[in-house]
Scaffold this active site. Sequence first.
Site, short mmCIF file in Angstrom:
data_model
loop_
_atom_site.label_atom_id
_atom_site.label_comp_id
_atom_site.label_asym_id
_atom_site.label_seq_id
_atom_site.Cartn_x
_atom_site.Cartn_y
_atom_site.Cartn_z
N HIS A 211 -7.28 30.34 7.44
CA HIS A 211 -7.49 31.60 6.48
C HIS A 211 -7.77 32.73 7.91
CE1 HIS A 211 -7.53 30.34 2.27
NE2 HIS A 211 -7.60 29.14 2.95
N GLU B 151 -2.99 38.48 5.38
CA GLU B 151 -3.65 37.34 5.67
C GLU B 151 -2.64 36.49 5.70
OE1 GLU B 151 -7.20 34.10 4.26
OE2 GLU B 151 -7.04 36.17 3.43
N GLU C 159 -11.69 30.33 9.19
CA GLU C 159 -11.67 31.62 9.17
C GLU C 159 -11.53 32.25 10.51
OE1 GLU C 159 -11.25 33.49 6.35
OE2 GLU C 159 -12.04 32.56 4.76
N HIS D 198 -2.94 31.50 0.91
CA HIS D 198 -2.44 32.60 0.06
C HIS D 198 -0.97 32.33 0.19
CE1 HIS D 198 -6.34 34.30 -0.30
NE2 HIS D 198 -6.71 34.02 1.22
#
Length: 237
Positions: free
Chosen positions: A79, A24, A142, A10
Site C-alpha cells: 500500500h 495508490e 505502507e 485497491h
Amino acid sequence: MTKIFIDPGHGGRDPGAVANGLQEKALVLDIALRMRNMLLNEYEGVQVRMSRDKDVFVSLEERARMANSWGADYFVSVHINAGGGTGFESFVHTSQASRTVALRNVVHDEIIRALSGVRDRGKKVANFAVLRLTRMPAILTENLFVDHVQDASRLKDPNFLSRIARGHAEGIAKAFGLRKKQQQQQSSTSQSTSTATSGNVMYRVVTGSFRDRENAERRVAELKKAGFESFIDVYRP
C-alpha cells in the site's frame, strides 16, 4: 517450494489514496509486478501469485480467500499511505503470532535498508481484514505518503519504485532463506549478456554495462525477445 502471495492494494473502482497526481492503486501494482519479477527471475525455489496483475477491483475477502486456497506461505499486501505523514511503516495482525512477527521484522528492516533516507515510522499492529482473514503469516506495508510533497516526488521516480520492490523482494528472500539463482547476484553494477556455445566451449558476448538494474533488465528483455538467451551478471570493480 516457498509460495509468496503478493497483494497490490485497491484497484478498479477503488483508487486508494489520491494526491499530487498519483493514485495508490497504480503505484502499488507497479511495485508488486517488480517484486514478482525480482523473486521469480533471481531466486530459486519460489512461486508467486498475485491478487491482481492489472487494474481490477478485488474484494478484501477474495484476496484472503485466494491466498488461503493456494496455501501461500506468506501474504504481502502493498500500500501507499496518506494523511499528512511521511515515511514507511509495516503492520501485522493484532494477534501477533511469533512467526509472523519474526518474518515481519526481517522484511521491514530490509525495506528500510533499501529506502535509505526515508523515515522509519515503525513496526505496528492492526486489525486489517487481509491480515485477519489470511491463515498464513501476513504483512501489510505502507510505502510513503502520496499527500506529502517529498514522498510524492520520490514515488513518481521509477527507480525509487524499484528500490521499494527490491527491499520487499530481498526481505522476503532473507526471511525465507531463498537462494539466489546461479547467474543472479545483486549489485548496483550489472552487465547484460548473451551466450553461444560450440562443443565444450562457451563464448559470452557482453551487450551492455549498467549502473541501474532496471536498464539492465530492459536490455535482457530486448535480447530475449530477439531470440537470444540472456541473463544479468554482476561485476564489482
